[in-house]
Design a protein around this motif. Structure first.
Motif, PDB file in Angstrom:
ATOM      1  N   GLY A  83       4.639  -1.983   5.649  1.00  0.00           N
ATOM      2  CA  GLY A  83       3.510  -2.625   6.327  1.00  0.00           C
ATOM      3  C   GLY A  83       2.719  -3.566   5.446  1.00  0.00           C
ATOM      4  O   GLY A  83       1.685  -4.080   5.855  1.00  0.00           O
TER       5      GLY A  83
ATOM      6  N   ARG B 140      -3.113  -0.664   6.899  1.00  0.00           N
ATOM      7  CA  ARG B 140      -2.852  -0.493   8.333  1.00  0.00           C
ATOM      8  C   ARG B 140      -3.167   0.917   8.829  1.00  0.00           C
ATOM      9  O   ARG B 140      -2.471   1.476   9.672  1.00  0.00           O
ATOM     10  CB  ARG B 140      -1.410  -0.850   8.673  1.00  0.00           C
ATOM     11  CG  ARG B 140      -1.070  -2.296   8.389  1.00  0.00           C
ATOM     12  CD  ARG B 140       0.328  -2.633   8.836  1.00  0.00           C
ATOM     13  NE  ARG B 140       0.733  -3.927   8.372  1.00  0.00           N
ATOM     14  CZ  ARG B 140       0.681  -5.040   9.114  1.00  0.00           C
ATOM     15  NH1 ARG B 140       0.224  -4.995  10.332  1.00  0.00           N
ATOM     16  NH2 ARG B 140       1.091  -6.186   8.605  1.00  0.00           N
TER      17      ARG B 140
ATOM     18  N   THR C 188       2.398  -6.895   4.292  1.00  0.00           N
ATOM     19  CA  THR C 188       2.859  -8.251   4.585  1.00  0.00           C
ATOM     20  C   THR C 188       1.715  -9.224   4.356  1.00  0.00           C
ATOM     21  O   THR C 188       0.559  -8.821   4.219  1.00  0.00           O
ATOM     22  CB  THR C 188       3.355  -8.366   6.035  1.00  0.00           C
ATOM     23  OG1 THR C 188       2.319  -7.934   6.912  1.00  0.00           O
ATOM     24  CG2 THR C 188       4.595  -7.523   6.274  1.00  0.00           C
TER      25      THR C 188
END
Length: 73
Positions: A32, A56, A34
């Motif tokens: 996750g 996240r 990015t």
């Protein structure tokens, strides 16, 4: 440009990009992390390895080598 490895506890940063290539970069992206996502640095172990982050909405531990591949702004 700074990397996630250089950030101290309690700071929130935004991912600017990833270095590296192949399966390691893919694994970081699968977790996750990015471009554009916010990362909160929760803890850094006394010797700097691992780095504990929140990304996240979940907690994640990264090795120093992995944290060094994550460029932040």
């Amino acid at each position: 440009m700074k990397t996630l490895k250089e950030i101290s506890c309690g700071n929130t940063v935004t991912v600017a990009g990833l270095t590296g290539d192949g399966p390691v970069k893919r694994r970081i992206m699968d977790m996750g992390i990015t471009k554009g996502v916010e990362v909160f640095v929760r803890k850094v172990a006394p010797l700097g390895d691992p780095v504990e982050i929140t990304v996240r909405g979940y907690e994640l531990s990264l090795r120093k080598a992995d944290a060094e591949m994550i460029l932040i702004q």
